[in-house]
Design a protein around this motif. Sequence first.
Motif, PDB file in Angstrom:
ATOM      1  N   ARG A  16       0.790  -1.130   0.064  1.00 27.86           N
ATOM      2  CA  ARG A  16      -0.423   0.118   0.026  1.00 27.86           C
ATOM      3  C   ARG A  16       0.584   0.941  -0.050  1.00 27.86           C
ATOM      4  O   ARG A  16       1.601   1.481   0.756  1.00 27.86           O
ATOM      5  N   GLY A  17       0.625   2.332  -0.876  1.00 24.92           N
ATOM      6  CA  GLY A  17       1.583   3.437  -1.083  1.00 24.92           C
ATOM      7  C   GLY A  17       1.721   3.874  -2.322  1.00 24.92           C
ATOM      8  O   GLY A  17       0.662   3.323  -3.522  1.00 24.92           O
ATOM      9  N   SER A  23       7.007   6.441   1.610  1.00 22.43           N
ATOM     10  CA  SER A  23       6.086   5.751   2.663  1.00 22.43           C
ATOM     11  C   SER A  23       5.397   5.236   2.405  1.00 22.43           C
ATOM     12  O   SER A  23       4.442   4.553   1.068  1.00 22.43           O
ATOM     13  N   GLY A  24       5.195   4.016   2.655  1.00 28.49           N
ATOM     14  CA  GLY A  24       3.856   2.818   2.627  1.00 28.49           C
ATOM     15  C   GLY A  24       4.217   1.167   3.396  1.00 28.49           C
ATOM     16  O   GLY A  24       4.818   1.708   4.178  1.00 28.49           O
ATOM     17  N   VAL A  25       3.479   0.474   2.917  1.00 30.22           N
ATOM     18  CA  VAL A  25       3.485  -0.478   3.154  1.00 30.22           C
ATOM     19  C   VAL A  25       4.620  -1.520   2.495  1.00 30.22           C
ATOM     20  O   VAL A  25       3.995  -1.643   1.351  1.00 30.22           O
ATOM     21  N   TYR A  26       5.498  -2.411   2.733  1.00 32.64           N
ATOM     22  CA  TYR A  26       5.665  -3.647   1.979  1.00 32.64           C
ATOM     23  C   TYR A  26       6.498  -4.988   2.995  1.00 32.64           C
ATOM     24  O   TYR A  26       6.006  -4.817   3.705  1.00 32.64           O
ATOM     25  N   SER A  27       6.636  -5.835   1.297  1.00 38.85           N
ATOM     26  CA  SER A  27       6.300  -6.878   2.404  1.00 38.85           C
ATOM     27  C   SER A  27       7.160  -7.223   1.860  1.00 38.85           C
ATOM     28  O   SER A  27       7.825  -7.630   0.530  1.00 38.85           O
ATOM     29  N   ALA A  86       6.441  -0.886   7.461  1.00 35.96           N
ATOM     30  CA  ALA A  86       5.712   0.098   6.700  1.00 35.96           C
ATOM     31  C   ALA A  86       6.847   1.785   7.395  1.00 35.96           C
ATOM     32  O   ALA A  86       7.320   1.583   8.447  1.00 35.96           O
ATOM     33  N   VAL A  87       6.729   2.280   6.269  1.00 41.90           N
ATOM     34  CA  VAL A  87       7.759   2.746   6.154  1.00 41.90           C
ATOM     35  C   VAL A  87       7.241   4.633   5.946  1.00 41.90           C
ATOM     36  O   VAL A  87       5.977   4.559   5.631  1.00 41.90           O
ATOM     37  N   ASN A  88       7.278   5.412   6.795  1.00 44.86           N
ATOM     38  CA  ASN A  88       7.443   6.976   6.940  1.00 44.86           C
ATOM     39  C   ASN A  88       8.017   7.907   7.169  1.00 44.86           C
ATOM     40  O   ASN A  88       9.178   7.447   7.622  1.00 44.86           O
ATOM     41  N   ARG A  89       8.069   9.070   6.478  1.00 49.30           N
ATOM     42  CA  ARG A  89       8.706  10.697   6.725  1.00 49.30           C
ATOM     43  C   ARG A  89       9.053  10.163   8.129  1.00 49.30           C
ATOM     44  O   ARG A  89       8.615   9.930   9.443  1.00 49.30           O
TER      45      ARG A  89
END
Length: 383
Positions: free
Chosen positions: A283-284, A297-301, A308-311
């Motif tokens: 997601r992102g 930013s987003g969700v990775y698998s 989960a990556v965010n600023r």
Amino acid sequence: VNIELQGGAADLKNHSIPFDSQVPRSWGRVSIPSDANPADDEFYFAFEVPAPRKTILVASEPDVETPLKLAASIPPESSIRCETETVTPEQLASVEWEQVSLLLWQAPLPSGPAADLVQAFVARGGQVVFFPPRTPTSDSLFGVTWKQWKVPDSPEAVKSWRSDDDVLARTQSGAALPVGKLEVRQYCQWDGVLTPLASLVGGDPLLGKPTTNQGAVYFWATTPSLKDSNLASSGVVLYAFVQRVLAAGAQVFSKAQQFDARGADLVNTSQGSSEEAVWTLVRGSEEGLSTEYEGMSGVYSREDALRAVNRTSTEDEVAIVPDAKLEKLFSGLDYIKVSDQAGSFRALVEEIWRSFLVVMLGALLLEAVLCLPKPAPIARAQA
């Protein structure tokens, strides 16, 4: 769920979101309506059913072992399981280190094979806390050697501590830990280079942290024994400290983790020869390249792991430059500094006088036009 902001902030507590209990881990997203800064409108998170947090305890004194075991065994939440196992230095080789999050050590510093096990544990991300032994030895570990014990004339209080970062930081509500209420009756000095996280009134360090590539190591100059300090009788600081380092150690085993952008270890090897699996976007934003996932930013698998990556939070902080630094930055240059404060009407007054100035200039120009002399009539000659 809709949350009403009051004064720019809101708290939502004990709000349960049901999800399939058969799913070991998942992810979520928090969003706010679009505003002037769209970069902070979304926040992603990943979560999983927490694994047990296991602590290995090595203590040579029962009055030190008991409070440390209690602090490590009582979970901060009902959904978290904490396990503590007490061993001797000779039993370290039989410990299943792959399941350990924290090592609490109150004994002479390990040496030989025991020291190798401890160093390997830290190298893979483990957390270790050392308390001074009653009889220091010449052994050294992580560049630190215990020296002699010091007994002040009266109990010493804590003069300063790092309340903005690391294990003694403020709570999520902004409240400070009661570190200033600690009383140290006797403490052991050390020899080595450590970053001080707390210091006594006399100037000696109480809590220090040596530099490590992975994991973290902490050295306390005193113990929770009643004859050494009130760490155990006060309890809040000791419990918060132990649970924070325990949570940091357990994070290594988590397959659902949070990362700051550009600080994530997301590796895409679709174009390389590595055998590692490729991170895929869950997601992102789909506009970025897969090689730039660590900065988006987003969700990775990847296989059974979620990231989960965010600023970073520092991007939302408004830094204030001190006057001394400002003068140094603009040294040799002509500049104007405008100072104001909240609640001041100075800016409003400046705006009003600017309008009056414009009106006054217009009035002066009009007056100048009206004061111009009338042109003299031209006499016409008669034929």
